[in-house]
Design an enzyme around this catalytic site. Structure first.
Site, PDB file in Angstrom:
ATOM      1  N   LYS A 170       0.833  -1.207   0.000  1.00 44.74           N
ATOM      2  CA  LYS A 170       0.000   0.000   0.000  1.00 44.74           C
ATOM      3  C   LYS A 170       0.865   1.253   0.000  1.00 44.74           C
ATOM      4  O   LYS A 170       0.541   2.248  -0.651  1.00 44.74           O
ATOM      5  CB  LYS A 170      -0.942   0.004   1.206  1.00 44.74           C
ATOM      6  CG  LYS A 170      -1.852   1.227   1.276  1.00 44.74           C
ATOM      7  CD  LYS A 170      -2.759   1.373   0.058  1.00 44.74           C
ATOM      8  CE  LYS A 170      -3.557   2.676   0.079  1.00 44.74           C
ATOM      9  NZ  LYS A 170      -4.626   2.676   1.085  1.00 44.74           N
ATOM     10  N   LYS A 238      -0.199  11.370   5.691  1.00 45.10           N
ATOM     11  CA  LYS A 238       0.144  10.269   6.599  1.00 45.10           C
ATOM     12  C   LYS A 238       0.746   9.098   5.824  1.00 45.10           C
ATOM     13  O   LYS A 238       1.765   8.517   6.234  1.00 45.10           O
ATOM     14  CB  LYS A 238      -1.112   9.840   7.359  1.00 45.10           C
ATOM     15  CG  LYS A 238      -0.948   8.653   8.285  1.00 45.10           C
ATOM     16  CD  LYS A 238      -1.411   7.332   7.651  1.00 45.10           C
ATOM     17  CE  LYS A 238      -2.894   7.347   7.365  1.00 45.10           C
ATOM     18  NZ  LYS A 238      -3.375   6.029   6.854  1.00 45.10           N
TER      19      LYS A 238
END
Length: 289
Positions: A170, A238
């Site tokens: 990811k 993030k």
């Protein structure tokens, strides 16, 4: 099969809805009463906390913003692991640090709970359409047990390795997505500054080798400067931090990733954190103003 679903935000709500429509008993929990009401309206059940949602569940799924929230839900006194029955399968669809996923899996194993880190890609549109790409880390047997459920949420579902591997994939996904958004933004700025209509220009790019899912879905909204969040800058900021940290841990240099991370950080610093990550265009425009 009873499924606990914790985290009913932009991504979690449509994912939980797919499972309700597929015939599973879904018990949801979220801090938002409005989101809980939306789940109940389509036939799901609601809980007053994580412990109640997990009680009696065969499978638990979390879709949470970051590692601290996952740790709170997993390890809290009234959390998932404290109230999971033996044999529970815990699928964490959040995007978090790989080391957090490994920590959760280690603690869960001592309680006879199987864990998969299964972050997703495809944004709100993919969640709504059930066409997410799901990258899964964990034991092969747990992946096989989760395959049917994940099949109601996505179309590309791949077991990529052991615990934490899904999160690493990811991170790679997010650095590519961020880079493409930055380049699409620069292409729009170049076309407009050169007196070329960006609409037809970007249509041509989308049909050639430069074509991408981002161009397919976002070129028109970017040209129109419509940045309603499908995936917020705050969350991509993030994620880029996770990517940079993963590169450091692996001992590799990713210079373009570093630049993209700084552009995303600039978008956040300029007050665009609540906008869609396609708002990187605002940063490129400001550089050129």
């Amino acid at each position: 099969m009873n499924i606990a679903f914790v985290g009913l935000g932009i991504m979690g709500s449509p994912m939980a809805a797919h499972l309700v429509r597929a015939g599973f008993t879904v018990v949801g929990y979220d801090v938002s009463a409005e989101r809980l009401a939306a789940l109940a309206a389509i036939g799901g059940k609601t809980a007053s906390g994580v412990a109640e949602a997990v009680a009696g569940a065969d499978v638990a799924i979390t879709m949470l913003p970051d590692s601290p929230q996952v740790e709170e839900v997993a390890f809290g006194e009234d959390g998932l692991l404290a109230h999971a029955k033996p044999g529970l399968l815990y699928i964490d669809a959040s995007t978090i640090k790989p080391e957090t996923s490994r920590k959760v899996a280690q603690e869960a194993a001592a309680r006879d709970v199987g864990v998969l880190d299964a972050p997703v890609s495809g944004g709100e549109r993919g969640a709504v359409d059930g066409t997410l790409s799901i990258m899964v880390g964990g034991r092969a047997e747990d992946f096989q047990a989760a395959r049917e459920i994940l099949g109601h949420l996505g179309t590309t579902i791949v077991h990529v390795g052991p615990h934490g591997a899904g999160q690493t994939v990811k991170a790679a996904n997010q650095l590519v997505v961020g880079g493409i958004y930055g380049l699409v933004a620069e292409a729009i700025v170049l076309l407009e500054a050169s007196g070329v209509d960006p609409g037809p220009g970007m249509d041509v790019l989308a049909g050639g080798l430069a074509g991408s899912r981002i161009l397919d879905l976002k070129r028109q909204s970017m040209i129109k400067r419509e940045f309603a969040p499908g995936f917020r800058i705050d969350l991509h900021h993030k994620d880029m931090g996770i990517a940079v940290a993963a590169a450091r841990e692996a001992g590799v240099s990713l210079p373009l990733t570093g630049l993209v991370a700084q552009l995303v950080a600039a978008a956040k610093a300029q007050g665009h954190g609540s906008l869609d990550h396609s708002a990187l265009l605002k940063v490129i425009e400001r550089i050129n103003s």
